[in-house]
Structures are given as C-alpha cells and as structure tokens.
Scaffold this active site. Structure first.
Site, short mmCIF file in Angstrom:
data_model
loop_
_atom_site.label_atom_id
_atom_site.label_comp_id
_atom_site.label_asym_id
_atom_site.label_seq_id
_atom_site.Cartn_x
_atom_site.Cartn_y
_atom_site.Cartn_z
CD GLU A 173 -7.91 7.66 -10.22
OE1 GLU A 173 -8.21 7.67 -9.18
OE2 GLU A 173 -8.30 6.60 -11.27
N GLY A 181 -12.43 1.95 -1.54
CA GLY A 181 -10.79 1.70 -1.63
C GLY A 181 -10.63 0.35 -2.51
CG ASP A 234 -5.57 1.74 -8.09
OD1 ASP A 234 -5.16 0.84 -7.56
OD2 ASP A 234 -6.26 2.54 -7.73
N GLY A 251 -16.12 4.46 -3.33
CA GLY A 251 -15.72 4.93 -1.97
C GLY A 251 -15.14 3.75 -1.18
CB SER A 291 -9.40 0.39 -7.99
OG SER A 291 -8.70 1.09 -8.86
CB SER A 292 -15.19 2.64 -7.94
OG SER A 292 -14.74 3.77 -7.10
CD GLU A 310 -3.00 -0.21 -0.12
OE1 GLU A 310 -3.10 0.30 -1.40
OE2 GLU A 310 -3.52 -1.25 0.18
#
Length: 380
Positions: free
Chosen positions: A158, A122, A170, A120, A124-125, A37
């Site tokens: 993004e 976490g 992502d 929302g 990776s939408s 992460e």
C-alpha cells in the site's frame, strides 16, 4: 463461514469464473480506530479494533494472473509489471511485488475477492484486501509467514507500491487483532497490548467516499514532517512529532505558523488522549472514553482539518441525543463516524441521528454495529 458470508461468496465466484475449487481461502478484517487518528505515521499510539466484517480472497494456482471481485463481477487480467492507481487491482499488484521481495514468487494465480467491508468508508478496506491477498499468496507458495512478514508485505504494497502515505496501524490490527479486544499499538516501539473491550461500536457511514492516494492524507503527512522540522529548529531534539511533550506546546505554538502549529497540536493532544482512552477501557469508564473520543473529533475538525460536514453533523447529533462519545474514524475527508451508545438507548439514538441527517441531506445514512473481531485467518 456461514451461508451468504463473503467466504461462501468468494468460493462460489472463484468456481464460477475459473472452473475449479480454490486452493486457499483467507480472510482479513476491516478496522475501526477508536482513537489515535493520524498518529501511526507520527510515532504515536493508536487504539483500533478489528471489525467483524471481513474481506475474503479465494486463490488457486494458474499460469498467469487473473482476478475478479464480487463488487463488479468483471474478470480482469492482472499484470504485475503494470500498476494503475485508482483501480482495486493496483493493491493486488502491490502485494505481488511486495511478496516477491521476501521470496514469495508465483508465476500466476487466480484470485476471487468478496467483502463486507464498505470501500471508501475509512474502515481500512484496502488493508483487509492486502493482508488477505498476501496470506493467500503465501499459502499457494507453501510459505509459512510470520505476523511481522505479513504486516510488512501488506504495508509495502500500500505504501511503497500504491503510494498511500499510511503508517502500519491498519495492517497490524488486520493481522494481530483478538476477538473482544482493542489493540493498543505503540507505533514508535512496535509494542502491542490487547485490552478487553466488550462494547458494541456503532458505525454511521457519511456516504462521502474518501480517496487515499493523491489527496489530503499525503498532504497532511508532508505537513507533519515540516512541523517536526520546525520543532527541531526551536531546540527540541525529538525523533517523532508524537514525542513532543505537552508542556512544550504553549511555547512552540507561539512561534510555529499555521498550518503547521495546528497539525502539531493535534498530534500531541491526540497522543495524550489515546493513552488516556486505553486507561479508561481498562477501568471500564465508558463515559470517560466517550468524552475522549468527542474531544478527538473536535481536534480532527479544527486542528487536523480532515473532517467533513456530514461527519460533523453525525457526531453532533449523536452527542446531542445521548451517545457516550462519537468521532470521525479513518483518514477522513469522508468515510464513517463511530459512536459508543448506552445499552438500552441505542435504537432511539440511532433513529434520532438518522432523522437529523435526513433533514439536512435528504437521505438516511447507513448504520450498523460491530464488536471487536479477529485478525487474518484461513477459512474452510
């Protein structure tokens, strides 16, 4: 795709709102990062899998830009010259602009979006949306794109356009993922290795939505850049924070002040954990992998300070009731917790974790599982 799937939903929504059948139907997955992460923008390794849950974009030619999402059902005009952050259409505008940079230009398009990736959480939408949209626009333009081009368009949309200080993890997993495999992505070199990963991954949603723009993620990236400068001032000429050798940590931590020493310790220790986790997957050492995930969460909580109380409770309850490992996944400050559970004990552990959460927060968290899914693809 099957009845009730986001593919069928996007197609029906497109036909209903635009009065014709879509020309292109493309899907891309969300992702869950097993470990690694906050390393993709620090030059370290990451180890995600693609979700089986996907975002689908149905697209057709049109004289102007219009979009509708199954989430709210509202048909909206989209102006490529106007990007409003805080609205999901901003990601579409970002893709339109980023695609134009590589010669994918359209006068307009109708777009219908449906998804089973929770926003929302976490997971990776946003990358699922940008990758699917980028591939759909390429299809409308009759342009064959390479995986590298698709990743870059989605990332530029993004990062540069919407303003999220993200790395390329992502977008990379959304494009390159293979079913039944975890993807070890060395972000400094771009090398991708696929590791067989047969386990279910359980996802516990905290119910706390995170925001990527204007929040903790951008601040942490700035802090990591400062930490890298402090490391270099102390005589260590490294190109990226993840390149700091573990053996140098004790010396550096004595002289670098808080909070930068904490960010440094997380990045360096997480880099080592991620490579150890890839080795554990190859050895099918699931208990060892789980211990690394839990250690990663402790680092996120204490050193990166990107967790939240709801996530901490879910991790601790999972470990207390027999999980191999659990940790917060995604950028943090909300989102979701992943857990690896021994087969045959899953239902009991899930029930006990849900009850522990209910006792503290008065509600039961959403829980579901996934196996490693595939990357972006065209749908029938």
């Amino acid at each position: 795709m099957t009845q009730g799937s986001p593919g069928r939903q996007a197609t029906s929504l497109f036909t209903e709102r635009f009065g014709s059948a879509p020309t292109a139907l493309v899907s891309a997955p969300g992702r869950v990062n097993l470990i690694g992460e906050h390393l993709d923008y620090n030059g370290g390794p990451v180890l995600p899998i693609a979700l089986e849950r996907r975002t689908v974009v149905a697209a057709g030619h049109a004289p102007s830009w219009r979009a509708v999402s199954a989430l709210d059902g509202e048909l909206q005009g989209v102006d490529p010259n106007r990007l409003e952050t805080g609205r999901w259409q901003a990601y579409l505008v970002g893709v339109i602009r980023a695609a134009a940079r590589i010669g994918i230009t359209l006068g307009g398009a109708d777009l219908a979006v449906a998804s089973t990736v929770p926003p929302g959480a976490g997971l990776s939408s946003s990358a699922a949306l940008t990758v699917a949209c980028a591939r759909a626009l390429a299809a409308l333009a009759g342009r064959r794109t390479t995986p590298e081009e698709l990743i870059e368009v989605a990332w530029v949309a993004e990062h540069d356009e919407v303003g999220v200080a993200c790395g390329r993890m992502d977008q990379t997993v959304a494009v390159l993922a293979r079913p039944g495999h975890a993807l070890l992505f060395e972000t400094a070199t771009g090398v991708v290795t696929h590791h067989p990963f047969p386990l279910k991954v359980w996802v516990f949603e905290t119910g706390v939505a995170h925001r990527l723009t204007g929040g903790g993620l951008n601040l942490r990236r700035q802090e990591c850049e400062t930490a890298l400068g402090l490391v270099r001032e102390r005589g260590l000429a490294v190109p990226r924070l993840a390149d700091v050798p573990e053996g140098e940590l004790p010396r550096l931590l004595r002289t670098i002040p808080v909070p930068w020493q904490l960010r440094l310790r997380h990045v360096v220790s997480e880099t080592a954990r991620t490579r150890a986790a890839a080795a554990a997957i190859l050895a099918r050492d699931w208990a060892g992998l789980g211990r690394l995930l839990f250690a990663g969460h402790q680092s996120l909580r204490q050193d990166y300070q990107s967790s939240c109380a709801e996530a901490d409770l879910l991790v601790e309850a999972s470990m207390q009731h027999g999980a191999w490992g659990a940790r917060l996944t995604g950028a943090g400050w909300g989102g979701a917790v992943l857990a690896l559970l021994p087969e045959g004990r899953e239902a009991r552990i899930v029930a006990e974790v849900q009850e522990a959460f209910r006792r503290s927060y008065g509600r039961v968290p959403q829980v579901w599982w996934t196996r490693a899914g595939s990357g972006a693809r065209s749908e029938r």
